[in-house]
Write an enzyme that holds these catalytic residues in place. Sequence first.
Site, PDB file in Angstrom:
ATOM      1  N   GLU A 285       0.859  -1.176   0.000  1.00  0.00           N
ATOM      2  CA  GLU A 285       0.000   0.000   0.000  1.00  0.00           C
ATOM      3  C   GLU A 285       0.895   1.225   0.000  1.00  0.00           C
ATOM      4  OE1 GLU A 285      -2.337   1.391   3.257  1.00  0.00           O
ATOM      5  OE2 GLU A 285      -1.136   0.308   4.716  1.00  0.00           O
ATOM      6  N   ASN A 608     -11.199  -3.243   4.690  1.00  0.00           N
ATOM      7  CA  ASN A 608      -9.959  -3.367   5.461  1.00  0.00           C
ATOM      8  C   ASN A 608     -10.263  -3.066   6.925  1.00  0.00           C
ATOM      9  OD1 ASN A 608      -6.981  -3.489   5.826  1.00  0.00           O
ATOM     10  ND2 ASN A 608      -7.262  -1.349   6.442  1.00  0.00           N
ATOM     11  N   GLU A 609      -9.841  -3.946   7.789  1.00  0.00           N
ATOM     12  CA  GLU A 609      -9.929  -3.730   9.244  1.00  0.00           C
ATOM     13  C   GLU A 609     -11.301  -3.183   9.666  1.00  0.00           C
ATOM     14  OE1 GLU A 609      -6.440  -1.461  10.435  1.00  0.00           O
ATOM     15  OE2 GLU A 609      -5.266  -3.292  10.434  1.00  0.00           O
TER      16      GLU A 609
HETATM   17  O1  AHR Z   1       0.292  -1.458   7.522  1.00  0.00           O
HETATM   18  C1  AHR Z   1      -0.062  -0.215   8.005  1.00  0.00           C
HETATM   19  C2  AHR Z   1      -1.551  -0.103   8.343  1.00  0.00           C
HETATM   20  O2  AHR Z   1      -1.850  -0.919   9.416  1.00  0.00           O
HETATM   21  C3  AHR Z   1      -2.513  -0.533   7.274  1.00  0.00           C
HETATM   22  O3  AHR Z   1      -2.777   0.455   6.372  1.00  0.00           O
HETATM   23  C4  AHR Z   1      -3.747  -0.867   8.036  1.00  0.00           C
HETATM   24  O4  AHR Z   1      -4.510  -1.854   7.412  1.00  0.00           O
HETATM   25  C5  AHR Z   1      -3.217  -1.283   9.387  1.00  0.00           C
HETATM   26  O5  AHR Z   1      -3.882  -0.624  10.405  1.00  0.00           O
END
Ligand code: AHR
Length: 870
Positions: A285, A608-609
């Site tokens: 990312e 995500n999360e």
């Molecule tokens: O890896 C860094 C961050 O950690 C990511 O963007 C997120 O998914 C997690 O909280």
Amino acid sequence: MTPGTHLRRRPFPTAVGAVLLLASSLLAVGGPAAAGPAPAPRPAAHWTFDEGAGTVAHDSSGNGHTGTLVGAGAGWGPGRIGPDSLAVTPQSSVDAPAGIIDTTRSFSVSAWVKLTSVAGYQTFVSVDGGNLSGFYLQLRADTGTFSFTVPTADSITSGGAVASAPWTPSTGVWYHLTGVDDLAAGQVELYVNGVLQAEVRVSGTWPATGDTAIGRGYYNRGQVDWVSGQIDDVQLFQQALTGNQVCGLGVGLDGSCAPTPATLDVNGAQPGPAVSPSLFGSFLEDINHSVEGGLYGELIQNRSLMAATTPDDWSAVTGGAGQASIALDPGHPLNSALTRSLRLSVGTVGAGSRVGIANDGFWGIPVHPSTTYTASFSAEASTRLTGPLTVSVEGTDGTVYATGTVRGLGTSWRQYSVRLTTARSAPDTSDARFVISTADPAFAGTSVWFDQVSLFPPTYQNQANGLRVDLMAKLAALHPAFLRFPGGNYLEGDTIATRFNWKDTVGPTDQRPGHLDDAWGYWSTDGMGLLEYLEMAEDLHAQPVLAIWAGYTLNGTVVPADQLGPYVQDAVDELQYATGPVTSYWGAQRAADGHPKPFPVSTVEIGNEDFFDASGSYNDRYTAFYDALHAAYPSLKFIATTPVTSRPYDLIDDHFYSPPAWFDANSHYYDSYPRTGPDVFVGEFAAQSGVPTPDISAALGDASWLAGLERNSDVVRMASYAPLLVDVNDVTWPTNMIGFNASTSYVSPTYYAQQLLAQRHGDRVLGVTTSAGAQLQTVATRDSRTGTVYLTVINPSPLAAPATVKLTGLGRLGRTATVTVLAGTSSADTNTITDPNHIHPVSSTVHGLGSSFHRDFAPYSMTVFTIPAG
Ligand code: AHR
């Protein structure tokens, strides 16, 4: 465990790690002492807890520091040393007077402890400060291990040092703990049963002047960390004890505190699960300028002038009598996507002078010998100008490393392109900038507008709009089975407007508006868009794991179920762009963008999360995306980011960020995980120690963790470290696998640890029985075709670990094996941008290992045996 909560429950441990890491790179480390018993010095206080009745605990040192039993649960139990011990339950402790030791000087503290529970924080000995304890000899909840924690200041945000044992203790067993704060060496140490467990560097001291407490700690102005169990023979010393003195405190009276040799039995007759072929993958990312200014080859920062309302990263060039200024001009858009341009307003251009624009790149422009760049830009002028524009890469001292010219500016936008080549004698440097200038007096009084100003070095596999060669080579050498992208928080965005909106990331790059990467604080041109991520996976021969934006942003915005329709359609379209035939609408767009062949996207992650979504909407949002995607692509596999009940999912994405000791102690985390539900994708994990890249202690935590995932391959199908990349000039996230600057890059010990595990394994897990108390983590596998046995042994402790390795049920063992060792000399030992090869694996050949052999596993090491067998 809810992923991530062990990090967030209590802020202090995280801050401890970060400060410790920063401090650790500054100080030297001493080696562990040899451990034979030596008399301990006179203690400042010594509570034997042999009273057996009443509420008074006498100080046998003769210094009169009498303690008082406080709370209904404080009483007496059978002793470990002498007849009695202190027995405590939560809300009870022994409080002794203030001022026994001065925490601004070296000191040591020791105690015998026996626990009835190993849950939560439990502090055995501490001294109260204003906000915190001056030290905590304790069991930590975040790592589950014994630790000696020394805060740097009396504040919950200050950080400090945490020396932790790399294993989880048992209930009902007496352990002897000693914490040493050695200010001369600048480190704190933890010993268990006389054996050094960890030594970590620390800076900063402060006077904790409150009561001495046995059976509790003090945190955020409150009494905390109550103990459930027994404590005996507590001693405080106003000096740093040596290893031999710790040994002599009663634990080593048999003559030695050396670690007990372990036995490791690798049993071929007890095969475990098949190794998951997709276990070792990568996750990318855009964080820490991983992509923009990093992996994405573009060298110009803010090339499209969309990053800010000022011309950030650009400056006017005025040499000699030349006069000019620059400004951001919203009145001269290049097109409807790039709505601002850079105006160069020329005053005068006299003889021997020049005017122009310059860009400093991402912390410099890289220069290497014999290198050809492709420069391009769009420009228009207020009047026709035939004179040349000089395009160059120049040192900040004016040295021209590469140069070319373009001619013929008109009064409407036109794109120009020129190749620039450095000389064979050019240096390797990033102390350079990109300049477009003119010395033609005809430019005087004119304006020239620039946009989409681009400079690419040679790219991986020479692809246009491609990726940086050195970083891709390092990623390719990991041979990731999959690539998860494009986030993470980067996918989510802080707001709906700043999410990864894939439709804005495809097509010609000068038609992509870009967006603020507000998760990580910088502008993304989206030059690395959906197509480029998919192509990257293709180039790495990795399965693309596409993360789909799912209606939730970092600022907590949730798209209501009845308004999700357009976003769900975007997701369906995204899959069509990636996988559809060229006859489909989005498949045709992909073909027009240069990639007619569909990409093999077989797995998507929804969001995500989403466990952070306090509104609880994920179940419904997942349903909406699942239903539409499943209907359009029935064979698609789904990853959920937190459990859902409404629809099926194939994998759950678990995330873990913690100190190395947590990973050392939790190598068996998935051993008891239910085998009846969806499989596990550990989509993000990192043992966090080392800034900007992991040190050896983190690498060994990561290795212990990965070994555990591999042993549990029947349920843990995929895993990826996070984050992957960091520009060392933008360390937003502390611990990252690969570091780089504009011109060079390096890999961390964790990179090597993952690479060793990913490349040296068979297809079937073998059982390894490790003797009780051994601090070694292991994984063994066998290649069922060749018979080769792979055994990985991780020793995270500061002492060499002797062990007898037995190989049974494996048939005839070959005479020659390969042994590969990755090791450091201290817990903070690491690689850096200026010392990139400090730690690396070293292989050697050993002859005649046989079915039983002895090995001293080096301190802070990971050892991989490759043993032919059959
Ligand atoms: O890896 C860094 C961050 O950690 C990511 O963007 C997120 O998914 C997690 O909280």
